[in-house]
Design a protein around this motif. Sequence first.
Motif, PDB file in Angstrom:
ATOM      1  N   HIS A  77      32.076  35.684  42.715  1.00 34.86           N
ATOM      2  CA  HIS A  77      30.989  35.139  42.263  1.00 34.86           C
ATOM      3  C   HIS A  77      30.290  35.354  43.248  1.00 34.86           C
ATOM      4  N   THR A  78      30.266  35.482  44.158  1.00 37.03           N
ATOM      5  CA  THR A  78      28.514  36.014  44.867  1.00 37.03           C
ATOM      6  C   THR A  78      28.036  37.530  44.228  1.00 37.03           C
ATOM      7  N   LEU A  79      29.317  37.918  44.150  1.00 33.72           N
ATOM      8  CA  LEU A  79      29.332  39.426  43.577  1.00 33.72           C
ATOM      9  C   LEU A  79      27.896  39.314  41.695  1.00 33.72           C
ATOM     10  N   GLU A  80      28.385  38.684  41.050  1.00 34.40           N
ATOM     11  CA  GLU A  80      27.960  38.322  39.742  1.00 34.40           C
ATOM     12  C   GLU A  80      26.804  37.090  40.304  1.00 34.40           C
ATOM     13  N   PHE A  81      26.639  36.792  40.847  1.00 40.17           N
ATOM     14  CA  PHE A  81      24.929  36.289  40.955  1.00 40.17           C
ATOM     15  C   PHE A  81      24.383  37.290  41.923  1.00 40.17           C
ATOM     16  N   LEU A  82      24.636  37.701  42.741  1.00 40.23           N
ATOM     17  CA  LEU A  82      24.171  38.405  43.325  1.00 40.23           C
ATOM     18  C   LEU A  82      23.348  40.001  42.069  1.00 40.23           C
ATOM     19  N   ILE A  83      23.680  39.833  41.049  1.00 44.34           N
ATOM     20  CA  ILE A  83      23.813  41.183  40.275  1.00 44.34           C
ATOM     21  C   ILE A  83      22.519  40.168  38.993  1.00 44.34           C
ATOM     22  N   SER A  84      23.796  39.144  38.838  1.00 41.04           N
ATOM     23  CA  SER A  84      22.839  38.016  37.622  1.00 41.04           C
ATOM     24  C   SER A  84      21.271  37.821  38.280  1.00 41.04           C
ATOM     25  N   GLU A  85      21.199  37.983  39.957  1.00 43.14           N
ATOM     26  CA  GLU A  85      19.244  38.102  40.421  1.00 43.14           C
ATOM     27  C   GLU A  85      18.927  38.943  40.648  1.00 43.14           C
ATOM     28  N   ASN A  86      19.444  40.403  40.141  1.00 43.91           N
ATOM     29  CA  ASN A  86      19.306  41.589  40.580  1.00 43.91           C
ATOM     30  C   ASN A  86      18.416  41.569  42.082  1.00 43.91           C
ATOM     31  N   LYS A  87      19.242  41.646  42.630  1.00 45.72           N
ATOM     32  CA  LYS A  87      19.258  41.519  44.195  1.00 45.72           C
ATOM     33  C   LYS A  87      19.714  42.701  44.446  1.00 45.72           C
ATOM     34  N   PRO A  88      19.947  42.899  45.722  1.00 45.07           N
ATOM     35  CA  PRO A  88      20.220  44.595  46.698  1.00 45.07           C
ATOM     36  C   PRO A  88      21.396  44.331  46.754  1.00 45.07           C
ATOM     37  N   VAL A  89      22.284  44.504  46.384  1.00 48.14           N
ATOM     38  CA  VAL A  89      23.606  44.136  46.994  1.00 48.14           C
ATOM     39  C   VAL A  89      23.880  45.232  48.427  1.00 48.14           C
ATOM     40  N   THR A 145      28.905  38.580  53.610  1.00 50.79           N
ATOM     41  CA  THR A 145      29.078  40.250  53.125  1.00 50.79           C
ATOM     42  C   THR A 145      30.870  40.083  52.846  1.00 50.79           C
ATOM     43  N   GLY A 146      31.615  39.219  54.040  1.00 51.58           N
ATOM     44  CA  GLY A 146      33.180  39.596  53.846  1.00 51.58           C
ATOM     45  C   GLY A 146      32.822  41.475  54.052  1.00 51.58           C
ATOM     46  N   ALA A 147      34.005  41.957  54.255  1.00 58.79           N
ATOM     47  CA  ALA A 147      34.854  42.924  54.378  1.00 58.79           C
ATOM     48  C   ALA A 147      35.713  44.005  53.992  1.00 58.79           C
ATOM     49  N   LYS A 148      35.932  44.429  53.927  1.00 58.03           N
ATOM     50  CA  LYS A 148      37.666  45.302  53.602  1.00 58.03           C
ATOM     51  C   LYS A 148      38.371  45.155  53.972  1.00 58.03           C
ATOM     52  N   ILE A 193      30.228  45.516  48.165  1.00 56.88           N
ATOM     53  CA  ILE A 193      30.906  46.080  47.011  1.00 56.88           C
ATOM     54  C   ILE A 193      32.220  46.525  47.959  1.00 56.88           C
ATOM     55  N   ASP A 194      32.632  46.520  49.333  1.00 52.39           N
ATOM     56  CA  ASP A 194      33.897  47.026  49.464  1.00 52.39           C
ATOM     57  C   ASP A 194      34.718  46.071  49.494  1.00 52.39           C
ATOM     58  N   THR A 195      34.059  44.825  49.995  1.00 54.55           N
ATOM     59  CA  THR A 195      35.367  43.589  49.972  1.00 54.55           C
ATOM     60  C   THR A 195      35.240  43.213  48.631  1.00 54.55           C
ATOM     61  N   TYR A 196      34.316  44.026  48.013  1.00 52.48           N
ATOM     62  CA  TYR A 196      35.112  43.457  45.630  1.00 52.48           C
ATOM     63  C   TYR A 196      36.409  44.046  46.075  1.00 52.48           C
ATOM     64  N   ASN A 197      35.483  45.466  46.028  1.00 55.41           N
ATOM     65  CA  ASN A 197      36.871  46.815  45.712  1.00 55.41           C
ATOM     66  C   ASN A 197      37.869  46.261  46.593  1.00 55.41           C
ATOM     67  N   ALA A 198      37.759  45.631  47.689  1.00 52.90           N
ATOM     68  CA  ALA A 198      39.515  45.584  48.601  1.00 52.90           C
ATOM     69  C   ALA A 198      40.067  44.140  48.478  1.00 52.90           C
ATOM     70  N   TRP A 199      39.506  43.411  47.992  1.00 52.86           N
ATOM     71  CA  TRP A 199      40.036  42.029  47.730  1.00 52.86           C
ATOM     72  C   TRP A 199      40.144  41.123  46.130  1.00 52.86           C
ATOM     73  N   ALA A 246      43.666  34.120  51.049  1.00 51.36           N
ATOM     74  CA  ALA A 246      43.492  35.020  50.201  1.00 51.36           C
ATOM     75  C   ALA A 246      43.110  35.632  49.090  1.00 51.36           C
ATOM     76  N   ASP A 247      43.453  34.207  48.494  1.00 47.62           N
ATOM     77  CA  ASP A 247      42.713  34.032  46.674  1.00 47.62           C
ATOM     78  C   ASP A 247      41.222  33.260  47.149  1.00 47.62           C
ATOM     79  N   GLY A 248      40.867  32.735  47.922  1.00 43.48           N
ATOM     80  CA  GLY A 248      39.931  32.209  48.191  1.00 43.48           C
ATOM     81  C   GLY A 248      38.878  33.528  47.618  1.00 43.48           C
ATOM     82  N   VAL A 249      39.130  33.775  48.660  1.00 39.98           N
ATOM     83  CA  VAL A 249      38.493  35.589  49.481  1.00 39.98           C
ATOM     84  C   VAL A 249      38.202  35.874  48.405  1.00 39.98           C
ATOM     85  N   ALA A 250      38.849  36.079  47.393  1.00 39.08           N
ATOM     86  CA  ALA A 250      38.882  37.010  45.845  1.00 39.08           C
ATOM     87  C   ALA A 250      37.416  36.557  45.188  1.00 39.08           C
TER      88      ALA A 250
END
Length: 197
Positions: free
Chosen positions: A169-181, A121-124, A186-192, A160-164
Amino acid sequence: DLTYTGKYIPLSREELIQKLDDALTQSRFEHVLRVEQMAFELAKQNGEDVEKASVAGLCHDYAKQRPDDDFLDVIKKYHLDDLLLHYGNAIWHGEVGYLLVQDELGVTDIDILNSIKHHTTGAKYMSKLEQIVYMADYIEMGRDFPGVEEARKITFNDLADGVAYQTKHTLEFLISENKPVYPKTIDTYNAWVNGSN
Ligand code: GDP
Ligand code: FE
Ligand code: FE
Ligand code: FE
Protein backbone atom coordinates in the motif's frame (compact mmCIF):
# COMPACT_ATOMS: atom_id res chain seq x y z
CA ASP A 1 4.58 0.69 33.43
CA LEU A 2 7.69 -1.00 32.17
CA THR A 3 10.88 -0.53 34.26
CA TYR A 4 14.01 -0.50 32.12
CA THR A 5 16.90 -2.78 33.08
CA GLY A 6 19.64 -0.65 31.48
CA LYS A 7 20.41 -3.38 28.93
CA TYR A 8 19.26 -1.35 25.93
CA ILE A 9 19.51 2.34 26.84
CA PRO A 10 21.43 4.07 29.65
CA LEU A 11 18.32 6.00 30.73
CA SER A 12 15.19 5.24 32.72
CA ARG A 13 11.96 5.18 30.71
CA GLU A 14 11.02 8.47 32.40
CA GLU A 15 14.32 10.10 31.36
CA LEU A 16 13.87 8.87 27.78
CA ILE A 17 10.32 10.22 27.67
CA GLN A 18 11.58 13.61 28.90
CA LYS A 19 14.18 13.71 26.10
CA LEU A 20 11.52 12.82 23.52
CA ASP A 21 9.17 15.50 24.84
CA ASP A 22 12.02 18.02 24.41
CA ALA A 23 12.94 16.79 20.90
CA LEU A 24 9.45 16.49 19.41
CA THR A 25 6.26 18.48 18.88
CA GLN A 26 3.33 17.50 21.09
CA SER A 27 1.54 15.56 18.31
CA ARG A 28 4.72 13.69 17.32
CA PHE A 29 5.44 12.96 21.00
CA GLU A 30 1.95 11.48 21.41
CA HIS A 31 2.52 9.40 18.23
CA VAL A 32 5.69 7.83 19.65
CA LEU A 33 3.86 6.92 22.87
CA ARG A 34 1.16 5.20 20.79
CA VAL A 35 3.81 3.40 18.69
CA GLU A 36 5.43 2.19 21.93
CA GLN A 37 2.06 0.86 23.13
CA MET A 38 1.35 -0.92 19.83
CA ALA A 39 4.92 -2.30 19.65
CA PHE A 40 4.46 -3.61 23.21
CA GLU A 41 1.24 -5.44 22.21
CA LEU A 42 2.84 -6.90 19.07
CA ALA A 43 5.91 -7.97 21.07
CA LYS A 44 3.76 -9.82 23.60
CA GLN A 45 1.85 -11.56 20.83
CA ASN A 46 4.97 -12.51 18.90
CA GLY A 47 7.24 -13.55 21.77
CA GLU A 48 9.59 -10.56 21.41
CA ASP A 49 11.30 -8.77 24.33
CA VAL A 50 8.84 -6.08 25.46
CA GLU A 51 11.60 -3.79 26.78
CA LYS A 52 13.32 -3.81 23.37
CA ALA A 53 9.97 -3.05 21.73
CA SER A 54 9.37 -0.17 24.13
CA VAL A 55 12.80 1.42 23.56
CA ALA A 56 12.55 0.98 19.77
CA GLY A 57 8.97 2.27 19.60
CA LEU A 58 9.79 5.34 21.66
CA CYS A 59 13.01 6.14 19.75
CA HIS A 60 11.85 5.41 16.17
CA ASP A 61 11.01 9.04 15.28
CA TYR A 62 13.55 10.68 17.63
CA ALA A 63 15.19 12.52 14.71
CA LYS A 64 11.97 13.45 12.88
CA GLN A 65 12.13 17.17 13.71
CA ARG A 66 15.83 17.74 13.15
CA PRO A 67 16.94 20.29 10.52
CA ASP A 68 18.30 18.95 7.22
CA ASP A 69 21.82 20.15 8.13
CA ASP A 70 21.96 17.73 11.09
CA PHE A 71 21.34 14.81 8.72
CA LEU A 72 23.82 16.14 6.14
CA ASP A 73 26.45 16.32 8.91
CA VAL A 74 25.80 12.68 9.88
CA ILE A 75 25.87 11.54 6.22
CA LYS A 76 29.31 13.18 5.92
CA LYS A 77 30.62 12.04 9.31
CA TYR A 78 29.74 8.39 8.69
CA HIS A 79 30.48 8.45 4.91
CA LEU A 80 26.96 7.24 4.12
CA ASP A 81 25.82 6.59 0.52
CA ASP A 82 25.55 9.77 -1.63
CA LEU A 83 22.25 8.37 -2.91
CA LEU A 84 20.74 9.68 0.33
CA LEU A 85 21.35 13.24 -0.89
CA HIS A 86 18.50 12.81 -3.41
CA TYR A 87 16.00 12.26 -0.58
CA GLY A 88 14.86 14.28 2.41
CA ASN A 89 13.53 14.08 5.96
CA ALA A 90 11.03 11.29 5.14
CA ILE A 91 13.94 8.91 4.43
CA TRP A 92 16.65 10.55 6.58
CA HIS A 93 14.89 10.49 9.96
CA GLY A 94 15.15 6.67 10.02
CA GLU A 95 17.90 5.74 7.59
CA VAL A 96 20.27 8.38 9.06
CA GLY A 97 18.45 9.23 12.30
CA TYR A 98 19.29 5.90 13.95
CA LEU A 99 22.88 7.16 14.26
CA LEU A 100 21.61 10.17 16.25
CA VAL A 101 19.76 7.73 18.53
CA GLN A 102 23.02 5.83 18.95
CA ASP A 103 25.20 8.90 19.52
CA GLU A 104 22.80 11.07 21.57
CA LEU A 105 20.66 8.56 23.50
CA GLY A 106 23.33 5.87 23.91
CA VAL A 107 21.42 2.96 22.35
CA THR A 108 23.91 0.24 21.31
CA ASP A 109 21.60 -2.71 20.63
CA ILE A 110 21.92 -3.44 16.88
CA ASP A 111 18.40 -4.88 16.59
CA ILE A 112 16.88 -1.71 18.07
CA LEU A 113 19.07 0.50 15.86
CA ASN A 114 18.09 -1.48 12.75
CA SER A 115 14.41 -1.28 13.64
CA ILE A 116 14.74 2.53 13.76
CA LYS A 117 16.82 2.58 10.56
CA HIS A 118 14.23 0.53 8.65
CA HIS A 119 10.97 1.79 10.14
CA THR A 120 10.01 3.91 7.08
CA THR A 121 11.16 1.77 4.14
CA GLY A 122 11.30 -1.72 5.57
CA ALA A 123 14.17 -3.91 4.33
CA LYS A 124 14.72 -7.17 2.48
CA TYR A 125 15.58 -8.94 5.74
CA MET A 126 13.79 -7.76 8.87
CA SER A 127 14.10 -9.27 12.33
CA LYS A 128 10.95 -9.80 14.38
CA LEU A 129 11.62 -6.49 16.19
CA GLU A 130 12.10 -4.65 12.90
CA GLN A 131 8.78 -6.01 11.65
CA ILE A 132 7.10 -5.00 14.92
CA VAL A 133 8.31 -1.39 14.77
CA TYR A 134 7.51 -1.09 11.04
CA MET A 135 3.95 -2.29 11.72
CA ALA A 136 3.40 -0.46 15.04
CA ASP A 137 4.21 2.83 13.29
CA TYR A 138 1.59 2.04 10.62
CA ILE A 139 -1.28 0.79 12.79
CA GLU A 140 -0.92 2.74 16.09
CA MET A 141 -4.33 3.80 17.42
CA GLY A 142 -4.01 7.40 16.16
CA ARG A 143 -3.77 6.32 12.49
CA ASP A 144 -7.04 6.64 10.58
CA PHE A 145 -6.32 6.13 6.87
CA PRO A 146 -8.72 3.97 4.82
CA GLY A 147 -7.64 0.37 5.34
CA VAL A 148 -6.07 0.82 8.77
CA GLU A 149 -8.63 -1.48 10.42
CA GLU A 150 -7.86 -4.19 7.88
CA ALA A 151 -4.12 -3.59 8.40
CA ARG A 152 -4.58 -4.05 12.18
CA LYS A 153 -6.59 -7.24 11.69
CA ILE A 154 -4.06 -8.74 9.27
CA THR A 155 -1.08 -7.77 11.45
CA PHE A 156 -2.52 -9.29 14.63
CA ASN A 157 -3.30 -12.45 12.67
CA ASP A 158 0.19 -12.68 11.12
CA LEU A 159 3.00 -10.13 11.51
CA ALA A 160 4.65 -10.89 8.15
CA ASP A 161 1.31 -10.56 6.33
CA GLY A 162 1.02 -7.10 7.89
CA VAL A 163 4.47 -6.21 6.57
CA ALA A 164 3.39 -7.26 3.08
CA TYR A 165 0.14 -5.26 3.34
CA GLN A 166 1.87 -2.04 4.42
CA THR A 167 4.67 -2.43 1.85
CA LYS A 168 2.26 -2.87 -1.06
CA HIS A 169 0.00 0.00 0.00
CA THR A 170 2.89 2.40 0.67
CA LEU A 171 4.44 1.69 -2.74
CA GLU A 172 1.05 2.21 -4.43
CA PHE A 173 0.72 5.52 -2.58
CA LEU A 174 4.22 6.71 -3.54
CA ILE A 175 3.62 5.87 -7.21
CA SER A 176 0.18 7.52 -7.25
CA GLU A 177 1.79 10.72 -5.87
CA ASN A 178 4.78 10.65 -8.27
CA LYS A 179 7.13 10.49 -5.26
CA PRO A 180 10.69 9.17 -5.59
CA VAL A 181 10.88 5.58 -4.36
CA TYR A 182 13.93 4.82 -2.23
CA PRO A 183 15.62 1.62 -3.53
CA LYS A 184 15.24 -0.11 -0.15
CA THR A 185 11.46 0.35 -0.43
CA ILE A 186 11.57 -1.65 -3.68
CA ASP A 187 13.81 -4.29 -2.08
CA THR A 188 11.18 -4.62 0.67
CA TYR A 189 8.42 -5.01 -1.93
CA ASN A 190 10.33 -7.70 -3.83
CA ALA A 191 11.15 -9.65 -0.67
CA TRP A 192 7.87 -9.38 1.23
CA VAL A 193 5.12 -8.90 -1.37
CA ASN A 194 6.38 -10.55 -4.52
CA GLY A 195 8.45 -13.02 -2.53
CA SER A 196 10.40 -14.23 -5.56
CA ASN A 197 13.92 -13.27 -4.49
P1 GDP B 1 6.10 8.78 10.35
O1 GDP B 1 7.54 9.22 10.52
O2 GDP B 1 5.52 8.22 11.61
O3 GDP B 1 5.24 9.87 9.79
O4 GDP B 1 6.06 7.58 9.30
P2 GDP B 1 7.20 6.92 8.38
O5 GDP B 1 8.54 7.15 8.95
O6 GDP B 1 6.80 5.50 8.17
O7 GDP B 1 7.05 7.62 6.97
C1 GDP B 1 7.44 8.94 6.71
C2 GDP B 1 7.07 9.29 5.29
O8 GDP B 1 7.93 8.63 4.36
C3 GDP B 1 5.65 8.87 4.88
O9 GDP B 1 5.01 10.01 4.30
C4 GDP B 1 5.88 7.80 3.82
O10 GDP B 1 4.87 7.79 2.83
C5 GDP B 1 7.19 8.23 3.24
N1 GDP B 1 7.95 7.18 2.52
C6 GDP B 1 8.02 5.85 2.77
N2 GDP B 1 8.79 5.21 1.86
C7 GDP B 1 9.23 6.18 1.00
C8 GDP B 1 10.04 6.16 -0.19
O11 GDP B 1 10.54 5.13 -0.66
N3 GDP B 1 10.24 7.36 -0.82
C9 GDP B 1 9.70 8.53 -0.36
N4 GDP B 1 9.94 9.63 -1.06
N5 GDP B 1 8.94 8.59 0.76
C10 GDP B 1 8.71 7.43 1.42
FE1 FE C 1 9.02 7.82 11.00
FE1 FE D 1 6.15 3.74 8.96
FE1 FE E 1 6.45 7.18 13.28
